[in-house]
Enzyme design. Structure first.
Site, PDB file in Angstrom:
ATOM      1  N   GLU A 173      57.469  29.217  30.468  1.00 45.93           N
ATOM      2  CA  GLU A 173      58.148  30.325  29.797  1.00 45.93           C
ATOM      3  C   GLU A 173      58.905  31.177  30.812  1.00 45.93           C
ATOM      4  O   GLU A 173      58.358  31.468  31.872  1.00 45.93           O
ATOM      5  CB  GLU A 173      57.130  31.180  29.037  1.00 45.93           C
ATOM      6  CG  GLU A 173      56.414  30.424  27.917  1.00 45.93           C
ATOM      7  CD  GLU A 173      55.416  31.291  27.154  1.00 45.93           C
ATOM      8  OE1 GLU A 173      55.312  32.502  27.471  1.00 45.93           O
ATOM      9  OE2 GLU A 173      54.732  30.773  26.274  1.00 45.93           O
TER      10      GLU A 173
ATOM     11  N   ARG B 164      48.489  29.106  23.429  1.00 47.83           N
ATOM     12  CA  ARG B 164      49.060  28.923  24.757  1.00 47.83           C
ATOM     13  C   ARG B 164      49.690  27.540  24.823  1.00 47.83           C
ATOM     14  O   ARG B 164      49.220  26.586  24.197  1.00 47.83           O
ATOM     15  CB  ARG B 164      47.993  29.060  25.857  1.00 47.83           C
ATOM     16  CG  ARG B 164      47.544  30.488  26.143  1.00 47.83           C
ATOM     17  CD  ARG B 164      48.667  31.329  26.743  1.00 47.83           C
ATOM     18  NE  ARG B 164      48.227  32.653  27.145  1.00 47.83           N
ATOM     19  CZ  ARG B 164      48.247  33.731  26.372  1.00 47.83           C
ATOM     20  NH1 ARG B 164      48.647  33.619  25.113  1.00 47.83           N
ATOM     21  NH2 ARG B 164      47.847  34.903  26.831  1.00 47.83           N
TER      22      ARG B 164
ATOM     23  N   HIS C   9      57.355  33.656  22.405  1.00 48.37           N
ATOM     24  CA  HIS C   9      56.050  34.280  22.669  1.00 48.37           C
ATOM     25  C   HIS C   9      56.035  35.709  22.112  1.00 48.37           C
ATOM     26  O   HIS C   9      55.709  36.671  22.813  1.00 48.37           O
ATOM     27  CB  HIS C   9      55.756  34.286  24.167  1.00 48.37           C
ATOM     28  CG  HIS C   9      54.282  34.351  24.468  1.00 48.37           C
ATOM     29  ND1 HIS C   9      53.715  33.712  25.540  1.00 48.37           N
ATOM     30  CD2 HIS C   9      53.253  34.974  23.826  1.00 48.37           C
ATOM     31  CE1 HIS C   9      52.410  33.935  25.569  1.00 48.37           C
ATOM     32  NE2 HIS C   9      52.111  34.699  24.529  1.00 48.37           N
TER      33      HIS C   9
END
Length: 314
Positions: A267, A238, A286
């Site tokens: 993000e 993360r 991601h």
């Protein structure tokens, strides 16, 4: 297993659930649930759907008091994956809303992606590609992995899969994780050390801990300064675990040799992010946990967990 469409309406704002396989949708519908897929980032559609929803398969948006104020009928909130750092678990418990996730379901693809990033950085694959495209021809002398030390921060399901793959390349593995048991260390032939020692000894550091208050900014300026100048850093966990400004400064100054990030504090990554112009940094969106085989397993398990929880709360 049966459910009533009058009482069980499932909505999903997950970017993967039901997008690449029909099986999880078929499972829900066969159990009598109605299902609505909401595009990622479509806040208006989500707010419109929440009031009638009894189950929500959430994406990366906040699952908190503000959002759930629009969901009076919610019985369960699910994550089509492992990380629930965007869930306000305390508030969900106060509301009596059940939570489910799918831990370990994407461990293998994340591990594969991690090793791919390590190889790409160590061998200079992307730099050589850019050189050839610029009309230059010549060898890129990279660093071999055999005999190097990999430091894994967090030795859960993903960290253990990374260790398995790294040993194939002849790497030795050290780990730091206050929760890991001796049995797991012995099973993978790895040594547990303190974080400071790991950072000092590792040729490659790979982060695999969940985001929590105890891990936020776990790797910052002081920690990066402990790493060797030739060391590489990988973060597929993360964004908030790593201080991005400190990393940008370290890469610019040459304090460490390179890094690869698949996750970020914000993000999607903003267009004005300084990370976009930092040297020796590989960026991705991601995506480490998304392989076709893993998505089939994770989305099915997510649907099954939602149905089991709805049945238990009926």
């Amino acid at each position: 297993m049966t459910a009533s469409p009058a009482t069980n309406r499932v909505i999903s704002s997950s970017p993967t659930f039901g997008r690449y396989s029909e099986e999880p949708l078929e499972l829900l519908r066969a159990a009598g649930c109605s299902v609505q897929l909401i595009d990622r980032g479509d806040t208006h559609a989500l707010m419109q759907a929440l009031p009638d929803a009894t189950a929500w398969i959430a994406g990366f948006e906040p699952v908190d008091e503000t959002t759930l104020a629009h969901a009076p009928n919610i019985k369960v909130v699910a994550k089509c994956g492992a990380g629930m750092d965007n869930f306000d678990l305390r508030y969900l418990k106060e509301r009596g809303i059940a939570t489910v996730n799918v831990p370990g379901g994407n461990a293998r693809p994340v591990a594969e992606y991690t090793v791919g990033q390590i190889v790409a950085l160590a061998r200079g694959i992307l730099a050589n590609d850019q050189s050839v495209r610029a009309g230059k021809w010549g060898p890129t002398i990279g660093r071999g992995l055999d005999g190097r030390t990999l430091g894994i921060v967090g030795f859960g399901a993903i960290g253990q899969e990374v260790a398995k793959l790294a040993t194939v390349f002849g790497m030795s593995v050290i780990v730091t994780d206050p929760l890991v048991g001796q049995a797991a260390l012995d099973a993978h032939s790895v040594q547990a050390v303190a974080l400071d020692e790991l950072l000092e000894k590792a040729d490659v550091v790979s982060i695999h801990v969940p985001l929590a208050e105890t891990t936020r900014n776990l790797i910052g300026e002081a920690e990066l300064a402990m790493m060797a100048p030739h060391a590489l850093l990988i973060n597929n966990s993360r964004g908030g675990i790593l201080d991005e400004r400190a990393l940008a400064a370290a890469l610019t100054a040459g304090t460490i040799a390179g890094a690869a990030l698949d996750v970020f504090e914000q993000e999607p990554l903003p267009k004005d992010s300084p990370l976009l112009s930092v040297p020796r940094l590989v960026l991705s969106s991601h995506t480490a946990g998304y392989s076709d085989s893993a998505l089939a397993v994770v989305t099915r398990r997510c649907a099954e967990s939602v149905l089991e929880t709805l049945k238990a709360t009926h």
